[in-house]
Design a protein around this motif. Sequence first.
Motif, PDB file in Angstrom:
ATOM      1  N   LEU A  71       0.833  -1.202   0.000  1.00 56.10           N
ATOM      2  CA  LEU A  71       0.000   0.000   0.000  1.00 56.10           C
ATOM      3  C   LEU A  71       0.868   1.253   0.000  1.00 56.10           C
ATOM      4  CD1 LEU A  71      -2.938   0.956   0.098  1.00 56.10           C
ATOM      5  CD2 LEU A  71      -2.713   1.112   2.575  1.00 56.10           C
ATOM      6  N   GLY A  72       1.853   1.277   0.913  1.00 61.05           N
ATOM      7  CA  GLY A  72       2.749   2.433   0.989  1.00 61.05           C
ATOM      8  C   GLY A  72       3.520   2.607  -0.303  1.00 61.05           C
ATOM      9  N   VAL A  86       4.095  10.094   2.928  1.00 63.19           N
ATOM     10  CA  VAL A  86       2.659   9.981   2.704  1.00 63.19           C
ATOM     11  C   VAL A  86       2.273   8.495   2.610  1.00 63.19           C
ATOM     12  CG1 VAL A  86       0.725  10.669   1.244  1.00 63.19           C
ATOM     13  CG2 VAL A  86       2.729  12.159   1.442  1.00 63.19           C
ATOM     14  N   GLY A  87       3.086   7.741   1.878  1.00 62.96           N
ATOM     15  CA  GLY A  87       2.823   6.301   1.745  1.00 62.96           C
ATOM     16  C   GLY A  87       2.769   5.636   3.113  1.00 62.96           C
ATOM     17  N   GLY A  88       3.740   5.980   3.970  1.00 63.52           N
ATOM     18  CA  GLY A  88       3.760   5.418   5.325  1.00 63.52           C
ATOM     19  C   GLY A  88       2.535   5.825   6.105  1.00 63.52           C
ATOM     20  N   ALA A  89       2.138   7.115   5.955  1.00 64.72           N
ATOM     21  CA  ALA A  89       0.986   7.620   6.704  1.00 64.72           C
ATOM     22  C   ALA A  89      -0.298   6.931   6.255  1.00 64.72           C
ATOM     23  CB  ALA A  89       0.872   9.130   6.531  1.00 64.72           C
ATOM     24  N   GLY A 105      -2.564   4.790   8.550  1.00 63.90           N
ATOM     25  CA  GLY A 105      -3.977   5.163   8.675  1.00 63.90           C
ATOM     26  C   GLY A 105      -4.881   3.960   8.523  1.00 63.90           C
ATOM     27  N   LEU A 106      -4.609   3.145   7.493  1.00 64.92           N
ATOM     28  CA  LEU A 106      -5.417   1.940   7.288  1.00 64.92           C
ATOM     29  C   LEU A 106      -5.269   0.997   8.481  1.00 64.92           C
ATOM     30  CD1 LEU A 106      -7.150   0.186   5.311  1.00 64.92           C
ATOM     31  CD2 LEU A 106      -5.003  -0.928   4.685  1.00 64.92           C
ATOM     32  N   ALA A 107      -4.018   0.828   8.943  1.00 66.67           N
ATOM     33  CA  ALA A 107      -3.759  -0.083  10.063  1.00 66.67           C
ATOM     34  C   ALA A 107      -4.544   0.346  11.303  1.00 66.67           C
ATOM     35  CB  ALA A 107      -2.269  -0.127  10.368  1.00 66.67           C
ATOM     36  N   VAL A 108      -4.526   1.651  11.587  1.00 67.27           N
ATOM     37  CA  VAL A 108      -5.217   2.147  12.779  1.00 67.27           C
ATOM     38  C   VAL A 108      -6.732   1.995  12.620  1.00 67.27           C
ATOM     39  CG1 VAL A 108      -5.726   4.221  14.122  1.00 67.27           C
ATOM     40  CG2 VAL A 108      -3.374   3.695  13.483  1.00 67.27           C
ATOM     41  N   LEU A 109      -7.201   2.284  11.420  1.00 69.33           N
ATOM     42  CA  LEU A 109      -8.635   2.146  11.133  1.00 69.33           C
ATOM     43  C   LEU A 109      -9.114   0.715  11.403  1.00 69.33           C
ATOM     44  CD1 LEU A 109     -10.266   4.528  10.031  1.00 69.33           C
ATOM     45  CD2 LEU A 109     -10.292   3.395   7.803  1.00 69.33           C
ATOM     46  N   ILE A 110      -8.294  -0.242  11.013  1.00 69.49           N
ATOM     47  CA  ILE A 110      -8.654  -1.640  11.252  1.00 69.49           C
ATOM     48  C   ILE A 110      -8.362  -2.015  12.706  1.00 69.49           C
ATOM     49  CG2 ILE A 110      -8.106  -4.028  10.639  1.00 69.49           C
ATOM     50  CD1 ILE A 110      -7.381  -2.900   7.854  1.00 69.49           C
ATOM     51  N   GLY A 111      -7.285  -1.444  13.231  1.00 65.82           N
ATOM     52  CA  GLY A 111      -6.868  -1.780  14.590  1.00 65.82           C
ATOM     53  C   GLY A 111      -7.879  -1.379  15.651  1.00 65.82           C
ATOM     54  N   ILE A 112      -8.548  -0.240  15.453  1.00 72.51           N
ATOM     55  CA  ILE A 112      -9.477   0.242  16.486  1.00 72.51           C
ATOM     56  C   ILE A 112     -10.571  -0.781  16.800  1.00 72.51           C
ATOM     57  CG2 ILE A 112     -11.237   1.992  17.011  1.00 72.51           C
ATOM     58  CD1 ILE A 112      -9.368   4.051  15.672  1.00 72.51           C
ATOM     59  N   PRO A 113     -11.345  -1.226  15.803  1.00 69.31           N
ATOM     60  CA  PRO A 113     -12.359  -2.243  16.134  1.00 69.31           C
ATOM     61  C   PRO A 113     -11.735  -3.580  16.548  1.00 69.31           C
ATOM     62  CG  PRO A 113     -12.329  -1.833  13.776  1.00 69.31           C
ATOM     63  CD  PRO A 113     -11.461  -0.795  14.400  1.00 69.31           C
ATOM     64  N   THR A 114     -10.598  -3.918  15.931  1.00 70.61           N
ATOM     65  CA  THR A 114      -9.959  -5.205  16.247  1.00 70.61           C
ATOM     66  C   THR A 114      -9.616  -5.293  17.731  1.00 70.61           C
ATOM     67  OG1 THR A 114      -8.954  -5.200  14.077  1.00 70.61           O
ATOM     68  CG2 THR A 114      -8.028  -6.724  15.672  1.00 70.61           C
ATOM     69  N   TYR A 152       4.757   0.347  13.372  1.00 72.64           N
ATOM     70  CA  TYR A 152       5.157  -0.753  12.481  1.00 72.64           C
ATOM     71  C   TYR A 152       4.634  -0.537  11.064  1.00 72.64           C
ATOM     72  CZ  TYR A 152       3.148  -5.072  10.425  1.00 72.64           C
ATOM     73  OH  TYR A 152       2.664  -6.037   9.595  1.00 72.64           O
ATOM     74  N   SER A 153       3.347  -0.172  10.936  1.00 74.72           N
ATOM     75  CA  SER A 153       2.779  -0.044   9.591  1.00 74.72           C
ATOM     76  C   SER A 153       3.318   1.202   8.888  1.00 74.72           C
ATOM     77  CB  SER A 153       1.258  -0.018   9.649  1.00 74.72           C
ATOM     78  OG  SER A 153       0.818   0.997  10.516  1.00 74.72           O
ATOM     79  N   PHE A 154       3.618   2.235   9.667  1.00 75.28           N
ATOM     80  CA  PHE A 154       4.190   3.436   9.044  1.00 75.28           C
ATOM     81  C   PHE A 154       5.557   3.120   8.442  1.00 75.28           C
ATOM     82  CE2 PHE A 154       6.875   7.173   9.004  1.00 75.28           C
ATOM     83  CZ  PHE A 154       6.071   8.079   8.325  1.00 75.28           C
ATOM     84  N   ILE A 155       6.418   2.474   9.224  1.00 80.40           N
ATOM     85  CA  ILE A 155       7.756   2.132   8.718  1.00 80.40           C
ATOM     86  C   ILE A 155       7.640   1.220   7.504  1.00 80.40           C
ATOM     87  CG2 ILE A 155       9.916   0.951   9.244  1.00 80.40           C
ATOM     88  CD1 ILE A 155       9.514   1.758  12.162  1.00 80.40           C
ATOM     89  N   THR A 156       6.782   0.195   7.630  1.00 87.21           N
ATOM     90  CA  THR A 156       6.638  -0.773   6.548  1.00 87.21           C
ATOM     91  C   THR A 156       6.112  -0.084   5.283  1.00 87.21           C
ATOM     92  OG1 THR A 156       6.143  -2.424   8.227  1.00 87.21           O
ATOM     93  CG2 THR A 156       5.658  -3.016   5.961  1.00 87.21           C
ATOM     94  N   GLY A 157       5.123   0.805   5.467  1.00 80.77           N
ATOM     95  CA  GLY A 157       4.563   1.502   4.318  1.00 80.77           C
ATOM     96  C   GLY A 157       5.568   2.428   3.651  1.00 80.77           C
ATOM     97  N   ALA A 158       6.328   3.153   4.486  1.00 83.06           N
ATOM     98  CA  ALA A 158       7.306   4.091   3.931  1.00 83.06           C
ATOM     99  C   ALA A 158       8.421   3.345   3.206  1.00 83.06           C
ATOM    100  CB  ALA A 158       7.879   4.960   5.042  1.00 83.06           C
TER     101      ALA A 158
END
Lengths: 316, 245
Positions: A66-67, A88-91, A95-104, A212-218
């Motif tokens: 995605l990033g 931006v890619g990392g963000a 963003g997607l990770a947090v969006l999924i993480g909140i309900p999870t 983690y997702s920010f680093i991976t995305g960037a």
Amino acid sequence: MTRSTLLSIALFQAALLAVGFLVSGNNYYMLLLTQVALFAAFVAAWNIIGGLTGQLDLASSAYMALGGIVTSLLWMRLGLPPVVGVWVGGAVAAGLAVLIGIPTFRFGVREVWYALMTASLVVILNNLFRYFMGPWDFYLPNKWGWLYLRPRTYFELFIIVDVVLLAVILVNIYISGSKIGYYLRNIKEDELVSEAVGVDTRLYKLIALAIYSFITGAAGFLQVVIYSSFSYRLFDAGLAISIAIMGIIGGLGSISGAIAAAVVFRALGEYLRSTLGGVIPGLDLLLYGVALIVVGILKPEGLAGLFNQLRRWWRK
Amino acid sequence: MSAPDVVLRVENVTKRFGGVVALNDVTLSVGRGEIVGLIGPNGSGKTTLFNCITGVYKPDKGRVFFMGRDITGLQPHEVAKLGIARTWQKVRPFRNLTVLEAVTTGALLRTDSVEEARKTAVEVLELIGLPREEWGRLGSEITLMEHKLVDLARALATGPKLLLLDEIAAGLRPHEQERLAEVIKKVWSDRGLTIVVVEHVMRFVMSLSKRVVVLHEGRVIAEGPPEEVASNPRVIEAYLGIKPV
């Protein structure tokens, strides 16, 4: 940071750069080394959520892809140079990770269910992107230079990847020694006890997931640079699993173990694939499987346990 | 007891699990500086009550007040932040943390600085009397008694006003229980704490508290000084399942 940590980082960097210089004449080996170092960076980033926090996350390649794709598209469509675009890619990935993480995390999805859920995220995104992008490979523009994180030589690309790897290692070490690190390790041990001593477990799991997702995305864009192209196939469930496997073989939570596993097994896997891949396809994956079984039986604490033993033995 | 002196007040709390009524209209108050014993046979709802106070469970009915503030339905970490700490009936071992790290985590509730938290942790460990050579041990390398002490130290490090001890003496030998009771008394006087002790071991409770509350099948059936409660026919019946002759 203790002196021994500093020393081992310096040694590791010296060794990696030395190998880089040694093979810099051979483009294939250079690319291989770059790929291995980038893979190690992904494993090191995974260590934050998987190793430190103990969440078996299998969505690494989703954030990477995605990033990487977001950064590439920003460059190709809007002319935003990747040096800026990767943030931006990392963000977007975070963003997607947090969006999924909140309900999870709200509904207490954990352990195997968390693993299954994150693994399915890769598959879902794979299908979505295939639907929207079609089955084609999209090639990066024919522009080169540091501004695009796309230098002319593989050696320079290797240096960029090496800097990223070093940065991820330092982030790991910083987190480990900070309040966040204490809280994450406690969450891994026991969420109920963590809550009782005042750890907002949901919040801290989200923080770990976001980092983690920010680093991976960037860093995902560097994978696109290595391929020079991208397609929906970047959302690779197998890759996400092997990243997690490296973290486990390395010994959950140990940065040195995770990196050692990533370097040794990825290099060996690539070697086997290039030499025997035509004869026995999938041999590299078999190797991972065998390594997992061996580690599971002999050393459940992973390579890190082996390192600790060696260290104790050395001191005697 | 006037209102500001009430640290904990549980009002008409009811908690059901399916058809089982674990707590049935429980009401009790704990005054500042008290050590209250909460006793009762297995399954009488003692741990459930702790879980309702600390936010692990949300009561079906009733309210919980801490220092006059309604804390019903708060998250466990919010309750901890307000100043309620607890220990665990079943030892919840930490395998990959050292004793000092575990206690430091507790202290991080009141500060963002790891160094400061470590100082607090050292103070607490010294107060508890856990020998210094144990501090570097991993959770997998220490004894049950040490686990109980670390559990207590970790709770204390969060800087609580109210401490809930859930069967902390369970599984310990008599001389270890005596030592633990001494430690608890020391901590109580040193920190000016209010303590609720859930316990099976009557002797242990008697040595600590001036007032005990008896739960049976989710209801409060007796309350008062330990000697009085121990001879209460309803309590004997609850424990032994027979009417005293």
